[in-house]
Design a protein around this motif. Structure first.
Motif, PDB file in Angstrom:
ATOM      1  N   GLU A 136      -2.294 -10.534 -21.792  1.00 19.75           N
ATOM      2  CA  GLU A 136      -2.037  -9.647 -20.336  1.00 19.75           C
ATOM      3  C   GLU A 136      -2.650 -10.215 -19.233  1.00 19.75           C
ATOM      4  OE1 GLU A 136      -4.156  -5.863 -20.849  1.00 19.75           O
ATOM      5  OE2 GLU A 136      -3.905  -5.127 -18.788  1.00 19.75           O
ATOM      6  N   ALA A 137      -1.681 -10.641 -18.187  1.00 21.68           N
ATOM      7  CA  ALA A 137      -1.856 -11.242 -16.961  1.00 21.68           C
ATOM      8  C   ALA A 137      -2.854 -10.322 -16.206  1.00 21.68           C
ATOM      9  CB  ALA A 137      -0.468 -11.428 -16.099  1.00 21.68           C
ATOM     10  N   GLN A 138      -3.936 -11.024 -15.686  1.00 17.99           N
ATOM     11  CA  GLN A 138      -5.029  -9.997 -15.104  1.00 17.99           C
ATOM     12  C   GLN A 138      -5.126 -10.487 -13.374  1.00 17.99           C
ATOM     13  OE1 GLN A 138      -8.187  -9.930 -17.873  1.00 17.99           O
ATOM     14  NE2 GLN A 138      -7.783  -7.885 -18.251  1.00 17.99           N
ATOM     15  N   ARG A 139      -5.255 -11.790 -13.298  1.00 10.37           N
ATOM     16  CA  ARG A 139      -5.451 -12.222 -11.930  1.00 10.37           C
ATOM     17  C   ARG A 139      -4.504 -13.537 -11.630  1.00 10.37           C
ATOM     18  NH1 ARG A 139     -10.185 -13.777 -14.535  1.00 10.37           N
ATOM     19  NH2 ARG A 139     -10.546 -16.179 -13.755  1.00 10.37           N
ATOM     20  N   LEU A 140      -4.274 -13.651 -10.336  1.00 12.35           N
ATOM     21  CA  LEU A 140      -3.707 -14.651  -9.772  1.00 12.35           C
ATOM     22  C   LEU A 140      -4.614 -15.898  -9.505  1.00 12.35           C
ATOM     23  CD1 LEU A 140      -1.274 -12.789  -7.477  1.00 12.35           C
ATOM     24  CD2 LEU A 140      -0.890 -13.877  -9.856  1.00 12.35           C
ATOM     25  N   LEU A 141      -4.149 -17.145  -9.673  1.00 15.01           N
ATOM     26  CA  LEU A 141      -4.955 -18.253  -8.963  1.00 15.01           C
ATOM     27  C   LEU A 141      -4.242 -18.452  -7.790  1.00 15.01           C
ATOM     28  CD1 LEU A 141      -4.743 -20.044 -12.531  1.00 15.01           C
ATOM     29  CD2 LEU A 141      -6.751 -18.991 -11.297  1.00 15.01           C
ATOM     30  N   ILE A 182       0.433  -7.916 -11.251  1.00 13.84           N
ATOM     31  CA  ILE A 182       0.531  -8.987 -10.444  1.00 13.84           C
ATOM     32  C   ILE A 182       0.797  -8.513  -8.870  1.00 13.84           C
ATOM     33  CG2 ILE A 182       2.338 -10.859  -9.912  1.00 13.84           C
ATOM     34  CD1 ILE A 182       0.428 -11.378 -12.467  1.00 13.84           C
ATOM     35  N   ARG A 183       1.582  -7.415  -8.701  1.00 14.90           N
ATOM     36  CA  ARG A 183       1.858  -7.004  -7.481  1.00 14.90           C
ATOM     37  C   ARG A 183       0.626  -6.557  -6.729  1.00 14.90           C
ATOM     38  NH1 ARG A 183       5.466  -1.623  -7.646  1.00 14.90           N
ATOM     39  NH2 ARG A 183       3.832  -0.739  -8.201  1.00 14.90           N
ATOM     40  N   ALA A 184      -0.233  -5.778  -7.608  1.00 14.92           N
ATOM     41  CA  ALA A 184      -1.461  -5.395  -7.016  1.00 14.92           C
ATOM     42  C   ALA A 184      -2.435  -6.559  -6.597  1.00 14.92           C
ATOM     43  CB  ALA A 184      -2.164  -4.484  -7.999  1.00 14.92           C
ATOM     44  N   GLN A 185      -2.524  -7.435  -7.587  1.00 14.04           N
ATOM     45  CA  GLN A 185      -3.501  -8.814  -7.293  1.00 14.04           C
ATOM     46  C   GLN A 185      -2.950  -9.470  -6.150  1.00 14.04           C
ATOM     47  OE1 GLN A 185      -5.815 -10.445  -8.993  1.00 14.04           O
ATOM     48  NE2 GLN A 185      -6.431  -8.250  -9.606  1.00 14.04           N
ATOM     49  N   ALA A 186      -1.614  -9.329  -5.909  1.00 17.15           N
ATOM     50  CA  ALA A 186      -1.051 -10.074  -4.681  1.00 17.15           C
ATOM     51  C   ALA A 186      -1.255  -9.341  -3.234  1.00 17.15           C
ATOM     52  CB  ALA A 186       0.485 -10.622  -4.771  1.00 17.15           C
ATOM     53  N   GLY A 187      -1.760  -8.189  -3.359  1.00 16.06           N
ATOM     54  CA  GLY A 187      -1.835  -7.282  -2.270  1.00 16.06           C
ATOM     55  C   GLY A 187      -0.495  -6.902  -1.654  1.00 16.06           C
ATOM     56  N   LEU A 188       0.519  -6.686  -2.511  1.00 19.80           N
ATOM     57  CA  LEU A 188       1.879  -6.159  -1.990  1.00 19.80           C
ATOM     58  C   LEU A 188       1.631  -4.793  -2.278  1.00 19.80           C
ATOM     59  CD1 LEU A 188       4.007  -9.138  -3.652  1.00 19.80           C
ATOM     60  CD2 LEU A 188       3.274  -8.599  -1.193  1.00 19.80           C
ATOM     61  N   GLN A 189       2.249  -3.891  -1.313  1.00 24.40           N
ATOM     62  CA  GLN A 189       1.970  -2.517  -1.596  1.00 24.40           C
ATOM     63  C   GLN A 189       3.270  -1.986  -1.582  1.00 24.40           C
ATOM     64  OE1 GLN A 189      -0.370  -0.302  -1.498  1.00 24.40           O
ATOM     65  NE2 GLN A 189      -2.071  -1.691  -1.341  1.00 24.40           N
ATOM     66  N   PRO A 190       3.825  -1.083  -2.368  1.00 23.27           N
ATOM     67  CA  PRO A 190       5.098  -0.481  -2.475  1.00 23.27           C
ATOM     68  C   PRO A 190       5.123   0.607  -1.346  1.00 23.27           C
ATOM     69  CG  PRO A 190       4.056   0.170  -4.427  1.00 23.27           C
ATOM     70  CD  PRO A 190       3.004  -0.838  -3.749  1.00 23.27           C
ATOM     71  N   GLN A 191       6.542   0.785  -0.917  1.00 20.45           N
ATOM     72  CA  GLN A 191       6.693   2.004  -0.178  1.00 20.45           C
ATOM     73  C   GLN A 191       7.117   3.178  -1.385  1.00 20.45           C
ATOM     74  OE1 GLN A 191       9.624   0.960   2.439  1.00 20.45           O
ATOM     75  NE2 GLN A 191       9.217   2.664   3.618  1.00 20.45           N
ATOM     76  N   ASP A 192       6.323   4.224  -1.144  1.00 22.76           N
ATOM     77  CA  ASP A 192       6.824   5.583  -2.143  1.00 22.76           C
ATOM     78  C   ASP A 192       7.757   6.497  -1.561  1.00 22.76           C
ATOM     79  OD1 ASP A 192       6.545   7.272  -4.295  1.00 22.76           O
ATOM     80  OD2 ASP A 192       4.699   7.413  -4.548  1.00 22.76           O
ATOM     81  N   PHE A 193       8.734   6.820  -2.171  1.00 20.88           N
ATOM     82  CA  PHE A 193       9.733   7.620  -1.678  1.00 20.88           C
ATOM     83  C   PHE A 193       9.552   9.138  -2.165  1.00 20.88           C
ATOM     84  CE2 PHE A 193      11.570   3.386  -1.274  1.00 20.88           C
ATOM     85  CZ  PHE A 193      11.601   3.015  -0.024  1.00 20.88           C
ATOM     86  N   GLY A 194       8.872   9.056  -3.210  1.00 13.83           N
ATOM     87  CA  GLY A 194       8.481  10.411  -3.974  1.00 13.83           C
ATOM     88  C   GLY A 194       9.742  10.888  -4.826  1.00 13.83           C
ATOM     89  N   ALA A 195       9.296  11.990  -5.594  1.00  9.44           N
ATOM     90  CA  ALA A 195      10.502  12.565  -6.501  1.00  9.44           C
ATOM     91  C   ALA A 195       9.991  14.009  -7.049  1.00  9.44           C
ATOM     92  CB  ALA A 195      10.489  11.876  -8.055  1.00  9.44           C
ATOM     93  N   PRO A 196      10.844  14.718  -6.926  1.00 10.09           N
ATOM     94  CA  PRO A 196      10.444  16.211  -7.348  1.00 10.09           C
ATOM     95  C   PRO A 196      10.339  16.463  -8.775  1.00 10.09           C
ATOM     96  CG  PRO A 196      12.926  16.159  -7.011  1.00 10.09           C
ATOM     97  CD  PRO A 196      12.475  14.546  -6.770  1.00 10.09           C
ATOM     98  N   MET A 197      10.468  15.481  -9.429  1.00 11.36           N
ATOM     99  CA  MET A 197      10.474  16.183 -10.938  1.00 11.36           C
ATOM    100  C   MET A 197       9.901  14.740 -11.903  1.00 11.36           C
ATOM    101  SD  MET A 197      13.185  13.854 -10.412  1.00 11.36           S
ATOM    102  CE  MET A 197      14.674  13.020 -10.862  1.00 11.36           C
ATOM    103  N   ASP A 198       9.188  15.317 -12.981  1.00 11.06           N
ATOM    104  CA  ASP A 198       9.033  14.441 -14.133  1.00 11.06           C
ATOM    105  C   ASP A 198      10.139  14.447 -15.151  1.00 11.06           C
ATOM    106  OD1 ASP A 198       7.347  12.911 -12.553  1.00 11.06           O
ATOM    107  OD2 ASP A 198       5.388  14.584 -13.204  1.00 11.06           O
ATOM    108  N   VAL A 199       9.841  13.989 -16.174  1.00  8.60           N
ATOM    109  CA  VAL A 199      10.858  13.918 -17.289  1.00  8.60           C
ATOM    110  C   VAL A 199      10.152  14.155 -18.671  1.00  8.60           C
ATOM    111  CG1 VAL A 199      12.713  12.900 -18.529  1.00  8.60           C
ATOM    112  CG2 VAL A 199      12.533  12.768 -16.262  1.00  8.60           C
ATOM    113  N   LEU A 200      10.568  15.068 -19.407  1.00  6.57           N
ATOM    114  CA  LEU A 200       9.865  14.955 -21.081  1.00  6.57           C
ATOM    115  C   LEU A 200      10.911  14.465 -21.839  1.00  6.57           C
ATOM    116  CD1 LEU A 200       8.264  18.641 -21.021  1.00  6.57           C
ATOM    117  CD2 LEU A 200       7.005  16.340 -20.546  1.00  6.57           C
ATOM    118  N   TRP A 201      10.841  13.484 -22.398  1.00  2.00           N
ATOM    119  CA  TRP A 201      11.612  12.937 -23.340  1.00  2.00           C
ATOM    120  C   TRP A 201      11.351  13.169 -24.820  1.00  2.00           C
ATOM    121  CZ3 TRP A 201      15.851  10.230 -22.177  1.00  2.00           C
ATOM    122  CH2 TRP A 201      15.882   9.607 -20.653  1.00  2.00           C
TER     123      TRP A 201
END
Ligand SMILES: Cc1cc2nc3c(=O)[nH]c(=O)nc-3n(C[C@H](O)[C@H](O)[C@H](O)COP(=O)(O)OP(=O)(O)OC[C@H]3O[C@@H](n4cnc5c(N)ncnc54)[C@H](O)[C@@H]3O)c2cc1C
Length: 429
Positions: A158-163, A198-217
């Protein structure tokens, strides 16, 4: 190649790191060097690993799980991904694996039914949507990649941190059962999914566009007399997508965003009622659902995208760069397409030790536009179609544009092309 990589690396790797099927033993090696280390053995990571190794790049894929047999994670393989398999010379063998082929998508709104997409005319080798459990797909890719000497798959890592050295990402540290594993590489790829470390470790922040639903599979058994292929059913406040999978239906019940716990609290009886309300023909079969924890999987729908997919020494692809709405079931396909583009654009600079930030940004420039187009379409469908239906309490009518698709067969080729091929399909170098 970096010193200590390639054949030398393969030799110094203990068996447990070379072959994920072997039980893990205590390893003495905890430092590796390679050209490219990929965090995440999902569709994006495995495809990129296979393609880079095939192009002669030394590559290490770190996967945090012990195998690919996990919860249901979606199992659509689109015609454009099947074209990639064809270009790799693997299509015939791939098609021999157990799978289902869907040629049409239909929807029933109230009492009215319409066919929305017809894949029989898509300009690809396979004119159908393939359904195959994701673990079979990943197992197939892993099987072929492992034949290549420059491919190394490390399971339970499990990748945990970046060098990071002087502002450049130079490797990744992973947790394994034997302790920490440090992998130094010219390139680190974050292909670790929508909750990317990896994204979080690199400090990269995603733009969240939202969703009105979740899904039960969930799953319900299927009988020969049932309707064919894939279809959606819509009624006041409810939507159900049913995908024919041999002797069972893979069902996606759309629920209002954040209401998963409420549904769970109501128990399986509420599910029986919802399924019967939409598909009365399921009858007693809904009672196969007896245990929420074992039989129901909640997908918390996210639509997001990174502004910057890359920084020196690091690139994010697949869900790590852009989580997709389940509309159209395109997440796997886009992850694979990202991998194909990344391999094509990066194999040479990696081989020649000339990888710079511009090369990584070229991958984003190539892939961002198709992702934006698909996400825009998904957000429009979410806002204009799904949110009003989930909020409605009275009778729901078939929207005009869906009725048009139902009436004019030629028009059905457009959504089939959009879903099955998509904008800017990628090809293997
Ligand atoms: C319930 C569900 C149903 C879905 N249905 C569909 C569908 O029908 N069709 C469709 O196209 N898409 C579907 N999706 C979305 C689809 O699965 C994803 O878009 C697609 O798998 C993205 O591929 P990926 O390789 O980018 O990421 P993922 O598939 O998420 O793969 C990431 C991999 O990284 C591993 N990992 C995570 N963190 C680490 C770490 N720190 N170190 C090492 N490894 C790590 C994970 O174990 C995983 O194997 C569904 C998703 C879910 C959750």
């Amino acid at each position: 190649m970096l010193p200590g990589s390639g054949a030398a690396l393969a030799r110094c790797l203990p068996t447990c790191l070379r072959d994920w099927r072997q039980p893990t033993r205590i390893c003495s090696v905890n430092t590796m060097k390679t050209d490219c280390v990929i965090a995440g053995g999902g569709p994006a990571g495995m495809m990129l690993g296979l393609l880079l190794a095939r192009a002669g790049v030394d590559v290490v894929v770190l996967e945090k799980h012990a195998d690919f047999l996990r919860d249901f994670r979606g199992d659509t393989i689109h015609p454009s991904t099947l074209d990639v398999m064809h270009e790799l010379g693997l299509l015939d063998e791939f098609l021999r694996r157990p799978h289902d082929e869907l040629r049409e998508v239909a929807v029933r709104v109230g009492d009215e039914q319409a066919t929305l997409a017809d894949f029989r005319h898509v300009p690809t080798h396979c004119k159908f949507l393939m359904m195959m459990p994701q673990w079979d797909f990943l197992d197939f890719l892993a099987g072929h990649a492992r034949k290549l000497p420059s491919f190394h798959l490390v399971m339970r890592a499990e990748a945990q941190r970046l060098l990071i050295d002087e502002g450049r990402v130079t490797g990744v540290v992973a947790r394994t059962p034997e302790g920490e594993l440090e992998v130094r590489a010219a390139l680190v790829v974050g292909a670790d999914g929508r909750h990317s470390t990896i994204r979080a470790q690199a400090g990269l922040q995603p733009q969240d566009f939202g969703a009105p639903m979740d899904v039960l599979w969930l799953r319900v058994s299927r009988l020969a007399a049932d309707p064919p292929d894939l279809f959606g059913q819509v009624d006041a406040g409810r939507m159900l997508v049913m995908i024919a999978r041999g002797d069972y239906w893979q069902c996606a019940l759309l629920i209002p965003k954040g209401s998963g716990d409420v549904w769970r609290g109501r128990g399986v009886a509420a599910l029986h009622e919802a399924l019967l309300g939409l598909s009365p023909w399921l009858g007693e079969r809904v009672k196969e659902l007896t245990d929420w924890d074992e039989q129901v999987k909640l997908l918390s729908v996210t639509v997001d995208r990174l502004r910057e997919w890359a920084m020196p020494g690091l690139l994010c692809i697949g869900d790590a760069a852009h989580a997709m709405s389940p509309i159209g079931g395109v997440g796997i396909n886009l992850a694979v397409q990202d991998a194909v583009a990344a391999a094509r654009l990066l194999a040479q600079p990696l081989r020649e030790h000339e990888l710079d930030l511009d090369a990584l940004r070229r991958v984003q420039r190539r892939r961002e536009w198709p992702v934006r187009v698909v996400q825009r379409m998904q957000l429009t469908m979410q806002d204009r179609l799904i949110a009003p239906i989930l909020a409605s309490t009275g009778p729901v009518r078939m929207p005009g544009f869906l009725r048009m698709l139902g009436r004019f067969p030629l028009l059905r080729r457009i959504p089939a092309w959009f879903i099955g091929v998509g904008v800017r399909p990628e090809h293997v170098a």
